[in-house]
Design an enzyme around this catalytic site. Structure first.
Site, PDB file in Angstrom:
ATOM      1  N   HIS A  79      38.473 -25.005   6.766  1.00  0.00           N
ATOM      2  CA  HIS A  79      39.225 -24.671   7.971  1.00  0.00           C
ATOM      3  C   HIS A  79      39.325 -25.871   8.891  1.00  0.00           C
ATOM      4  O   HIS A  79      38.596 -26.852   8.754  1.00  0.00           O
ATOM      5  CB  HIS A  79      38.610 -23.463   8.694  1.00  0.00           C
ATOM      6  CG  HIS A  79      37.137 -23.564   8.945  1.00  0.00           C
ATOM      7  ND1 HIS A  79      36.583 -23.584  10.208  1.00  0.00           N
ATOM      8  CD2 HIS A  79      36.078 -23.643   8.087  1.00  0.00           C
ATOM      9  CE1 HIS A  79      35.261 -23.652  10.121  1.00  0.00           C
ATOM     10  NE2 HIS A  79      34.935 -23.693   8.843  1.00  0.00           N
ATOM     11  N   HIS A 106      40.485 -17.381  14.581  1.00  0.00           N
ATOM     12  CA  HIS A 106      40.260 -18.633  13.870  1.00  0.00           C
ATOM     13  C   HIS A 106      40.589 -18.419  12.392  1.00  0.00           C
ATOM     14  O   HIS A 106      40.192 -17.414  11.803  1.00  0.00           O
ATOM     15  CB  HIS A 106      38.812 -19.086  14.038  1.00  0.00           C
ATOM     16  CG  HIS A 106      38.536 -20.413  13.415  1.00  0.00           C
ATOM     17  ND1 HIS A 106      39.340 -21.505  13.637  1.00  0.00           N
ATOM     18  CD2 HIS A 106      37.560 -20.836  12.560  1.00  0.00           C
ATOM     19  CE1 HIS A 106      38.871 -22.537  12.956  1.00  0.00           C
ATOM     20  NE2 HIS A 106      37.801 -22.159  12.288  1.00  0.00           N
ATOM     21  N   CYS A 166      44.469 -24.233  13.771  1.00  0.00           N
ATOM     22  CA  CYS A 166      43.861 -23.747  12.530  1.00  0.00           C
ATOM     23  C   CYS A 166      44.799 -22.857  11.726  1.00  0.00           C
ATOM     24  O   CYS A 166      44.778 -22.868  10.484  1.00  0.00           O
ATOM     25  CB  CYS A 166      42.561 -23.003  12.842  1.00  0.00           C
ATOM     26  SG  CYS A 166      42.765 -21.582  13.953  1.00  0.00           S
TER      27      CYS A 166
END
Length: 241
Positions: free
Chosen positions: A42, A30, A157
């Site tokens: 994010h 991530h 992401c």
């Protein structure tokens, strides 16, 4: 920092850094942009939604989720609140972003040799980063305006963080995500290797098959990197009044 690992200590973080952390036994990572004072912006989505990509990559690229620890609705994070219930572009503290994982720094402007030596995608790029001020400005802009619909293959992401860092976006069936290109390259190379091994009757053919699969893997990763792709465009942020 180096070919073997991109792990970094918290005290070495700088505003505008592109950071990431692995999830679910290193099956995916991530990504986000470190802003300052322990805050990270994010791009994420809620658990249980479908990726909608409809490709074999869905089985390999897990969707970036908010913190994996059980939600304590009565006691949200004292720093960033209950960000775990939100999706889209969010701001959270570093601890919630990491969700118990280690901290890694994404590298920009690496050499081709270094890029190819990194066996796993989603860790570095040939592209150069813009200034920390520009990176942070884009991150906050997308925090207000959003970053379109989350898609594990075309708009995830890592795509978000890459766009913040470079000001570039890809309009294609596969985005600029190193994770997506890594899986795509591995699938292409694996198909060549499997076919060669099934037909091989000597060590020479086996070595040739291995060389072909490695070459395919490297080429696929290279041509999909945002630093060399021709299907990228500069992102123009709308003027706000």
């Amino acid at each position: 920092m180096g070919v073997l690992t991109n792990k970094i200590e918290r005290e070495d973080l700088k505003p505008g850094d592109h950071i990431y952390s692995y999830r679910r036994a290193y099956t995916y990572s991530h990504h986000g942009i470190y802003v300052d004072a322990g805050n990270v912006i994010h791009f994420t989505r809620k658990e249980g939604q479908e990726t909608g990509a409809g490709t074999v990559l869905d089985r390999f690229i897990e969707v970036s989720l908010p913190p994996q620890r059980p939600l304590d609705l009565d006691n949200p994070c004292p720093i960033c609140g209950d960000e775990s219930k939100r999706d889209g572009v969010i701001s959270s503290c570093l601890d919630c972003f990491l969700s118990g994982g280690d901290l890694y720094l994404y590298e920009y402007g690496v050499t081709l040799t270094f890029f190819l030596a990194k066996a796993r995608g989603g860790t570095c790029t040939l592209a150069s980063s813009e200034s920390p001020g520009q990176v942070i400005h884009r991150a906050f802009y997308f925090l207000r305006k959003g970053f379109d619909v989350y898609d594990a293959i075309k708009n995830n992401c890592e795509d978000f963080a890459l766009c913040c860092k470079t000001g570039l976006r890809v309009n294609s069936t596969v985005g600029q995500s190193g994770q997506a290109s890594f899986i795509q390259a591995a699938a292409s190379a694996g198909g060549i290797l499997s076919a060669t091994v099934s037909m091989a009757r000597s060590s020479i053919l086996g070595v040739a098959g291995l060389a072909a699969s490695c070459g395919t893997y490297c080429v696929q990763r290279y041509i999909n990197d945002i630093g060399v792709r021709g299907d990228v465009m500069n992102v123009v942020l709308e003027e706000e009044t």
